[in-house]
Design a protein around this motif. Structure first.
Motif, mmCIF file in Angstrom:
data_model
loop_
_atom_site.group_PDB
_atom_site.id
_atom_site.type_symbol
_atom_site.label_atom_id
_atom_site.label_comp_id
_atom_site.label_asym_id
_atom_site.label_seq_id
_atom_site.Cartn_x
_atom_site.Cartn_y
_atom_site.Cartn_z
ATOM 1 N N ALA A 177 4.744 11.753 1.679
ATOM 2 C CA ALA A 177 4.309 10.371 1.915
ATOM 3 C C ALA A 177 5.365 9.383 1.430
ATOM 4 O O ALA A 177 5.640 8.365 2.080
ATOM 5 C CB ALA A 177 2.983 10.116 1.206
ATOM 6 N N LEU A 178 5.978 9.692 0.294
ATOM 7 C CA LEU A 178 7.040 8.843 -0.238
ATOM 8 C C LEU A 178 8.247 8.854 0.686
ATOM 9 O O LEU A 178 8.807 7.792 0.998
ATOM 10 C CB LEU A 178 7.428 9.321 -1.640
ATOM 11 C CG LEU A 178 8.621 8.622 -2.302
ATOM 12 C CD1 LEU A 178 8.405 7.117 -2.388
ATOM 13 C CD2 LEU A 178 8.872 9.217 -3.697
ATOM 14 N N SER A 179 8.637 10.018 1.156
ATOM 15 C CA SER A 179 9.775 10.127 2.085
ATOM 16 C C SER A 179 9.530 9.325 3.356
ATOM 17 O O SER A 179 10.418 8.614 3.841
ATOM 18 C CB SER A 179 10.024 11.599 2.451
ATOM 19 O OG SER A 179 10.440 12.341 1.341
ATOM 20 N N LYS A 180 8.323 9.435 3.895
ATOM 21 C CA LYS A 180 7.992 8.722 5.126
ATOM 22 C C LYS A 180 8.081 7.214 4.933
ATOM 23 O O LYS A 180 8.630 6.493 5.782
ATOM 24 C CB LYS A 180 6.587 9.111 5.593
ATOM 25 C CG LYS A 180 6.199 8.510 6.934
ATOM 26 C CD LYS A 180 4.856 9.059 7.418
ATOM 27 C CE LYS A 180 4.498 8.488 8.786
ATOM 28 N NZ LYS A 180 3.212 9.046 9.283
ATOM 29 N N GLU A 222 -2.761 11.648 -12.304
ATOM 30 C CA GLU A 222 -3.032 12.221 -13.622
ATOM 31 C C GLU A 222 -4.194 13.214 -13.578
ATOM 32 O O GLU A 222 -4.210 14.200 -14.322
ATOM 33 C CB GLU A 222 -3.348 11.109 -14.625
ATOM 34 C CG GLU A 222 -2.122 10.352 -15.099
ATOM 35 C CD GLU A 222 -2.439 9.325 -16.169
ATOM 36 O OE1 GLU A 222 -1.592 9.139 -17.062
ATOM 37 O OE2 GLU A 222 -3.518 8.693 -16.102
ATOM 38 N N SER A 223 -5.152 12.951 -12.703
ATOM 39 C CA SER A 223 -6.314 13.850 -12.602
ATOM 40 C C SER A 223 -6.008 15.105 -11.793
ATOM 41 O O SER A 223 -6.763 16.074 -11.835
ATOM 42 C CB SER A 223 -7.480 13.104 -11.952
ATOM 43 O OG SER A 223 -7.201 12.858 -10.566
ATOM 44 N N GLY A 224 -4.909 15.085 -11.049
ATOM 45 C CA GLY A 224 -4.567 16.220 -10.201
ATOM 46 C C GLY A 224 -5.077 16.079 -8.785
ATOM 47 O O GLY A 224 -4.817 16.939 -7.931
ATOM 48 N N ASP A 225 -5.827 14.986 -8.494
ATOM 49 C CA ASP A 225 -6.330 14.761 -7.137
ATOM 50 C C ASP A 225 -5.191 14.488 -6.155
ATOM 51 O O ASP A 225 -5.326 14.742 -4.954
ATOM 52 C CB ASP A 225 -7.313 13.586 -7.118
ATOM 53 C CG ASP A 225 -8.642 13.941 -7.785
ATOM 54 O OD1 ASP A 225 -8.895 15.144 -7.974
ATOM 55 O OD2 ASP A 225 -9.402 13.015 -8.125
ATOM 56 N N LEU A 226 -4.098 13.943 -6.667
ATOM 57 C CA LEU A 226 -2.908 13.722 -5.847
ATOM 58 C C LEU A 226 -1.808 14.650 -6.343
ATOM 59 O O LEU A 226 -1.338 14.538 -7.478
ATOM 60 C CB LEU A 226 -2.444 12.260 -5.938
ATOM 61 C CG LEU A 226 -1.170 11.884 -5.161
ATOM 62 C CD1 LEU A 226 -1.323 12.177 -3.674
ATOM 63 C CD2 LEU A 226 -0.821 10.414 -5.384
ATOM 64 N N HIS A 227 -1.420 15.591 -5.492
ATOM 65 C CA HIS A 227 -0.451 16.627 -5.860
ATOM 66 C C HIS A 227 0.951 16.236 -5.388
ATOM 67 O O HIS A 227 1.091 15.552 -4.362
ATOM 68 C CB HIS A 227 -0.873 17.963 -5.222
ATOM 69 C CG HIS A 227 -0.082 19.128 -5.699
ATOM 70 N ND1 HIS A 227 1.094 19.534 -5.096
ATOM 71 C CD2 HIS A 227 -0.296 19.978 -6.745
ATOM 72 C CE1 HIS A 227 1.580 20.586 -5.743
ATOM 73 N NE2 HIS A 227 0.746 20.886 -6.741
ATOM 74 N N PRO A 228 2.007 16.652 -6.119
ATOM 75 C CA PRO A 228 3.377 16.367 -5.666
ATOM 76 C C PRO A 228 3.646 16.827 -4.237
ATOM 77 O O PRO A 228 4.419 16.188 -3.511
ATOM 78 C CB PRO A 228 4.248 17.145 -6.654
ATOM 79 C CG PRO A 228 3.417 17.254 -7.891
ATOM 80 C CD PRO A 228 1.999 17.346 -7.420
ATOM 81 N N GLU A 252 0.846 -1.190 0.000
ATOM 82 C CA GLU A 252 0.000 0.000 0.000
ATOM 83 C C GLU A 252 0.884 1.242 0.000
ATOM 84 O O GLU A 252 2.078 1.176 0.308
ATOM 85 C CB GLU A 252 -0.924 0.030 1.225
ATOM 86 C CG GLU A 252 -0.191 0.165 2.553
ATOM 87 C CD GLU A 252 -1.129 0.214 3.757
ATOM 88 O OE1 GLU A 252 -2.201 -0.431 3.691
ATOM 89 O OE2 GLU A 252 -0.804 0.886 4.745
ATOM 90 N N PHE A 253 0.272 2.359 -0.376
ATOM 91 C CA PHE A 253 0.962 3.656 -0.304
ATOM 92 C C PHE A 253 0.011 4.619 0.389
ATOM 93 O O PHE A 253 -1.075 4.910 -0.110
ATOM 94 C CB PHE A 253 1.326 4.157 -1.706
ATOM 95 C CG PHE A 253 1.916 5.539 -1.728
ATOM 96 C CD1 PHE A 253 3.048 5.842 -0.987
ATOM 97 C CD2 PHE A 253 1.336 6.543 -2.504
ATOM 98 C CE1 PHE A 253 3.599 7.122 -1.001
ATOM 99 C CE2 PHE A 253 1.883 7.821 -2.531
ATOM 100 C CZ PHE A 253 3.010 8.110 -1.779
ATOM 101 N N LYS A 254 0.421 5.087 1.554
ATOM 102 C CA LYS A 254 -0.453 5.902 2.398
ATOM 103 C C LYS A 254 -0.073 7.375 2.290
ATOM 104 O O LYS A 254 1.072 7.753 2.511
ATOM 105 C CB LYS A 254 -0.346 5.442 3.857
ATOM 106 C CG LYS A 254 -1.302 6.146 4.811
ATOM 107 C CD LYS A 254 -1.168 5.561 6.216
ATOM 108 C CE LYS A 254 -2.115 6.212 7.207
ATOM 109 N NZ LYS A 254 -1.964 5.646 8.565
ATOM 110 N N VAL A 255 -1.074 8.194 1.949
ATOM 111 C CA VAL A 255 -0.886 9.636 1.851
ATOM 112 C C VAL A 255 -1.694 10.308 2.956
ATOM 113 O O VAL A 255 -2.908 10.097 3.057
ATOM 114 C CB VAL A 255 -1.343 10.174 0.473
ATOM 115 C CG1 VAL A 255 -1.254 11.696 0.433
ATOM 116 C CG2 VAL A 255 -0.494 9.559 -0.633
ATOM 117 N N GLU A 256 -1.008 11.087 3.776
ATOM 118 C CA GLU A 256 -1.674 11.827 4.853
ATOM 119 C C GLU A 256 -1.725 13.305 4.478
ATOM 120 O O GLU A 256 -0.701 13.904 4.164
ATOM 121 C CB GLU A 256 -0.902 11.632 6.168
ATOM 122 C CG GLU A 256 -0.865 10.175 6.637
ATOM 123 C CD GLU A 256 0.074 9.967 7.822
ATOM 124 O OE1 GLU A 256 1.062 10.719 7.926
ATOM 125 O OE2 GLU A 256 -0.166 9.047 8.617
#
Length: 386
Positions: free
Chosen positions: A350-353, A338-344, A312-316
């Motif tokens: 989240a990736l760093s964590k 791609e839709s922009g719902d998830l922003h850099p 899984e990949f968890k975004v807080e």
């Protein structure tokens, strides 16, 4: 065969292969291979490679041989980046779980031929021991002899009468232009000014496959040409059973346009003993254009490191920005990105964590173990040579 559905129990077992924990229990080690069907074994082993040459041969091998031999070789050439550490651990644990024996070829002589660490064999061997420490700390499934670390210098010296005639025969049967096409395996190009040692290198790596009695060559896509050379050599000597090529994906560098990570460029990769702050800074500076998936290294890390490790990949994030979300597949991540719902700005923290959670047991090992700590200090002090 690859797309057929397997039962839920086996599917869950595949997912559990790469998860690590503070206790560092070997992932998947307790699951008996004998309970798997041929289809299940095939699906696990095939999942290791971005490409397989040939799938029907792999199926037949798994059907007829209880413990196939997989070969993976590496030059001890500097600090370990995350692909060599985490992705290799995931792949090795999948292979051992499916009943394979993995021979890890510590190519110290090859690193010397390729002028790594300035050609200093003692430094190269120190780096080799450091690499093994990392895989142990990560939870590579090395218990019970399922993984064997073999030093090329020791093995070749002990069986020189077997090795060198093989190298000579491969060299004799191939024209120089064919060997030159393989220099990519050393991180070189045909346009480079090569030493005579570097011309010998592909013939030796081809010989390794037969010397180690490998059924499967489990290496990166950048090693494909020499593995194909080994299959061509089988045609030359009328050998029916050819080594199967299982080439894994190459993780790109973190900066725009970097096709692969570089040990000589610290900003291009996450290294296995990077401190938490270093990881955070590198990911913050990484190329990650909004709504663009192609050529996005941050998304590659999620696809090939985070999701295989945690499933899984968890975004807080704050409720106003979409709230917390747990992605269970890469397709879900891609759709939102791609839709922009998830922003850099939300993806990167989240990736760093997640990366830091993977790396923490390695940091702990190098902080607590005096031998590991000394190896790391020495390796960090070496100058990386190309």
């Amino acid at each position: 065969m690859e797309d057929e559905t397997i039962n839920q129990t086996s599917s869950e077992a595949i997912q559990s292969l790469s998860i690590t924990s503070e206790s560092q229990a070997s992932p998947g080690a307790s699951n008996p291979t004998t309970l798997m069907t041929l289809e299940e074994k095939f699906k696990i082993v095939r999942s290791v490679g971005e490409e397989c040459v040939q799938e029907d041969e792999l199926w037949n091998l798994l059907d007829k041989k209880p413990q196939p031999v997989c070969y993976d070789g590496f030059e001890p050439s500097g600090r370990m980046h995350i692909a060599q550490g985490v992705m290799k651990t995931i792949n090795v644990n999948k292979l051992t779980f499916a009943g394979c024996k993995v021979k890890m070829w510590i190519a110290d002589w090859f690193a010397q031929l390729n002028n790594k660490m300035g050609g200093d064999l003692k430094k190269i061997q120190t780096v080799g021991r450091y690499l093994i420490e990392i895989w142990k700390a990560l939870g590579m499934d090395i218990e019970g002899g399922k993984v064997e670390f073999l030093w090329s210098s020791e093995e070749i010296n002990s069986r020189a009468d077997e090795y060198w005639p093989l190298v000579m025969d491969i060299a004799r049967r191939n024209k120089l232009p064919r060997i030159m096409r393989c220099v990519q395996i050393m991180g070189r190009s045909e346009q480079d000014e090569l030493t005579a040692a570097q011309i010998l290198y592909p013939c030796m790596q081809c010989a390794d496959i037969f010397f180690l009695k490998a059924d499967i060559c489990q290496l990166g896509m950048d090693q494909r040409k020499v593995n194909v050379l080994a299959r061509e050599y089988c045609d030359d000597i009328k050998r029916k059973n050819k080594p199967i090529i299982l080439s894994h994906h190459m993780l790109p560098g973190l900066q725009q346009g970097q096709e692969k990570m570089s040990k000589s460029d610290p900003s291009s990769a996450i290294f296995m003993e990077d401190e938490e702050a270093e990881v955070n800074v590198k990911i913050k500076k990484a190329y990650c254009p909004p709504m663009m998936v192609e050529g996005n290294p941050c998304l590659e890390y999620i696809n090939y490191v985070i999701l295989p490790w945690f499933n899984e990949f968890k975004v807080e994030r704050d409720a106003e920005h979409g709230g917390e979300k747990v992605f269970k597949s890469f397709d879900e991540v891609v759709a939102d990105y791609e839709s922009g719902d998830l922003h850099p700005g939300d993806l990167k923290p989240a990736l760093s964590k997640a990366l830091n959670k993977i790396l923490q047991p390695v940091r702990n090992h190098f902080n607590k173990d005096p031998n590991a700590r000394d190896l790391l200090k020495r390796v960090k002090g070496y100058r990386v040579t190309r």
